[in-house]
Write a protein that holds these residues in place. Structure first.
Motif, short mmCIF file in Angstrom:
data_model
loop_
_atom_site.label_atom_id
_atom_site.label_comp_id
_atom_site.label_asym_id
_atom_site.label_seq_id
_atom_site.Cartn_x
_atom_site.Cartn_y
_atom_site.Cartn_z
N LEU A 45 0.79 -1.22 -0.19
CA LEU A 45 0.05 0.23 -0.04
C LEU A 45 0.87 1.23 0.24
CD1 LEU A 45 -3.09 0.18 0.14
CD2 LEU A 45 -2.77 1.30 2.51
N ARG A 46 1.97 1.31 0.85
CA ARG A 46 2.61 2.44 0.82
C ARG A 46 3.56 2.52 -0.29
NH1 ARG A 46 4.72 4.60 5.56
NH2 ARG A 46 6.70 4.69 4.67
N THR A 47 3.93 1.63 -1.03
CA THR A 47 4.55 1.55 -2.31
C THR A 47 3.55 2.43 -3.43
OG1 THR A 47 5.78 -0.28 -2.04
CG2 THR A 47 5.73 0.29 -4.37
N ILE A 48 2.23 1.67 -3.47
CA ILE A 48 1.29 2.40 -4.32
C ILE A 48 1.23 4.12 -4.08
CG2 ILE A 48 -1.08 2.40 -5.21
CD1 ILE A 48 -1.00 -0.52 -4.15
N ALA A 49 1.27 4.25 -2.83
CA ALA A 49 1.31 5.72 -2.25
C ALA A 49 2.28 6.26 -2.60
CB ALA A 49 0.85 5.55 -0.77
N GLY A 50 3.37 6.02 -2.97
CA GLY A 50 4.46 6.82 -3.27
C GLY A 50 5.59 7.03 -2.06
N LEU A 51 5.39 6.31 -0.77
CA LEU A 51 6.09 6.37 0.27
C LEU A 51 6.97 5.50 0.45
CD1 LEU A 51 2.68 6.66 2.72
CD2 LEU A 51 4.04 8.72 1.74
N GLU A 52 7.18 4.69 -0.48
CA GLU A 52 8.41 3.54 -0.42
C GLU A 52 9.02 3.75 -1.63
OE1 GLU A 52 9.48 1.67 1.70
OE2 GLU A 52 7.67 1.34 3.20
N ARG A 53 10.37 4.31 -1.88
CA ARG A 53 11.04 4.75 -3.06
C ARG A 53 11.72 3.87 -3.73
NH1 ARG A 53 9.45 9.87 -3.41
NH2 ARG A 53 9.19 9.42 -5.34
N ALA A 54 12.17 2.49 -3.07
CA ALA A 54 13.51 1.75 -3.37
C ALA A 54 12.68 0.57 -4.12
CB ALA A 54 14.22 1.36 -2.37
N CYS A 55 11.60 0.82 -4.97
CA CYS A 55 10.75 -0.39 -5.54
C CYS A 55 11.08 -0.55 -7.29
CB CYS A 55 9.51 -0.24 -5.23
SG CYS A 55 8.83 1.33 -5.89
N GLU A 56 10.51 -1.47 -7.37
CA GLU A 56 10.69 -1.57 -9.13
C GLU A 56 9.22 -1.82 -9.65
OE1 GLU A 56 13.27 -4.53 -10.64
OE2 GLU A 56 14.51 -4.10 -8.80
N GLY A 57 8.90 -1.61 -10.74
CA GLY A 57 7.43 -1.95 -11.18
C GLY A 57 6.92 -0.73 -11.89
N ARG A 58 5.79 -0.86 -12.28
CA ARG A 58 4.98 0.22 -12.79
C ARG A 58 3.43 0.15 -12.17
NH1 ARG A 58 5.04 -0.62 -19.26
NH2 ARG A 58 4.05 1.36 -19.27
N ILE A 59 3.07 1.58 -12.15
CA ILE A 59 1.72 1.99 -11.51
C ILE A 59 1.18 2.86 -12.35
CG2 ILE A 59 0.59 2.94 -9.34
CD1 ILE A 59 2.86 1.88 -7.55
N ARG A 60 -0.19 2.83 -12.53
CA ARG A 60 -0.93 3.92 -13.28
C ARG A 60 -2.07 4.20 -12.42
NH1 ARG A 60 -0.72 4.40 -18.91
NH2 ARG A 60 0.67 3.08 -19.92
N VAL A 61 -2.49 5.64 -12.31
CA VAL A 61 -3.59 5.90 -11.44
C VAL A 61 -4.39 6.74 -12.59
CG1 VAL A 61 -4.59 7.40 -9.75
CG2 VAL A 61 -2.49 6.01 -9.55
N SER A 62 -5.77 6.50 -12.96
CA SER A 62 -6.45 7.23 -13.78
C SER A 62 -5.94 7.21 -15.24
CB SER A 62 -6.79 8.32 -13.31
OG SER A 62 -7.43 8.41 -12.29
N GLY A 63 -5.18 6.20 -15.59
CA GLY A 63 -4.47 6.25 -16.97
C GLY A 63 -3.47 6.91 -17.00
N GLN A 64 -2.69 7.43 -15.89
CA GLN A 64 -1.39 8.39 -15.86
C GLN A 64 -0.44 7.62 -15.18
OE1 GLN A 64 -1.30 11.93 -13.75
NE2 GLN A 64 0.80 12.15 -14.37
N GLU A 65 0.72 7.30 -15.75
CA GLU A 65 1.60 6.60 -15.17
C GLU A 65 2.31 7.43 -14.05
OE1 GLU A 65 3.91 3.18 -17.27
OE2 GLU A 65 4.46 5.14 -18.27
N VAL A 66 2.58 6.92 -12.82
CA VAL A 66 3.14 7.56 -11.64
C VAL A 66 4.19 6.95 -11.38
CG1 VAL A 66 0.74 8.32 -10.81
CG2 VAL A 66 1.55 6.17 -9.87
#
Ligand code: ADP
Length: 269
Positions: free
Chosen positions: A46-67
């Protein structure tokens, strides 16, 4: 397109892999529950999706926009991801009124004060807090505090809400009410939500999809009915308690059925 798309998230603390390639998505108006035993990586995901964990790998899109797109070097900070975050403890400022608590994120984003008054007023109305805006958190019930935390996360109109055990501080009756309220709100306002819980009853009652985590990996994802009626792994079966196992010797097999000899007792299935 789903409102939230999470693809192949990996995260390590030192050399320990805490998330091992988690992928899932959530449609508008739907709630996904991250369920799993303690230490399975729910909060970290959850924290990774929120942008509170920075040392991660992968891709996340919110409302069609890549974050987040690690291979392209894109990693938007939490406040630019279009997400609302509700913590377990609610994390309200004790020395600020309900109004100022709800306005907090808007002020951080430098929204004009007249616009803040309009937005805070509207969101407090929706959450039944209109008459409580000048109170301090200590003057509110647990259920009201929880609604202030939700109001604060909704004030800047996020498409996706992330909630970390938001109901765990409430007593049983309030929890039922708050759960029903939250579900209705998310469906009505067509937001997407991810809720972390270790409580199966909670997940069953609130989620459209359950994502069951085991050691940072998704053991099974599906509707509550699917998970409970058709566990695909032994871990899922054990976790939900649907783990009656029969052992014996196969005596006949065919057409998708087998007959076992279990100490003299014949079992076909
Ligand atoms: P859950 O929410 O499912 O209980 P967490 O996401 O909190 O699980 O933790 C997943 C794993 O990551 C656990 O093994 C935990 O010990 C470890 N962990 C969590 N936060 C940290 C941290 N800041 N540093 C090192 N390890 C951590």
């Amino acid at each position: 397109m789903p409102e939230l798309i999470v693809e192949n998230i990996h995260l390590k603390y030192g050399t320990a892999e805490v998330l091992g390639g988690a992928s899932f998505s959530v449609e508008k108006g739907k709630i996904a529950a991250l369920l799993g035993p303690s230490g399975s990586g729910k909060t970290t995901l959850l924290r990774t999706i929120a942008g509170l964990e920075r040392a991660c790998e992968g891709r996340i899109r919110v409302s069609g926009q890549e974050v987040l797109n690690c291979s392209a070097g894109l990693d938007l900070p939490a406040e630019k991801r279009g997400l609302g975050f509700v913590f377990q403890s609610y994390a309200l400022w004790p020395n600020r009124t309900v109004f100022d608590n709800v306005a907090y994120g808007l002020r951080l984003r430098k929204v004009a004060e007249t616009e803040i008054r309009r937005k805070v007023g509207a969101v407090c109305e929706v959450l039944g807090l209109g008459h409580l805006q000048q109170r301090f958190p200590a003057q509110l019930s647990g259920g009201q505090q929880q609604r202030v935390a939700i109001a604060r996360s909704l004030a800047y109109d996020p498409a996706v809400l992330l909630l970390d055990e938001p109901l765990s501080n409430l007593d049983a009756k309030l929890r039922d009410e708050a759960r029903a309220f939250l579900k209705e709100l998310i469906t009505r306002e067509e937001r997407a939500a991810v809720i972390v819980t270790h409580d199966q009853i909670e997940a069953l009652a609130i989620a459209d999809t359950i994502i069951l985590l085991n050691g940072g990996v998704i053991a099974q994802e599906g509707s509550p009915e699917d998970l409970y009626n058709r566990p695909k792994t032994l871990f899922t079966a054990d976790f939900i308690g649907n783990n009656v196992r029969i052992s014996g010797k196969v005596v006949t097999a065919g057409d998708g059925f087998a007959t076992l000899d279990c100490d003299g007792l014949r079992v076909t299935g």
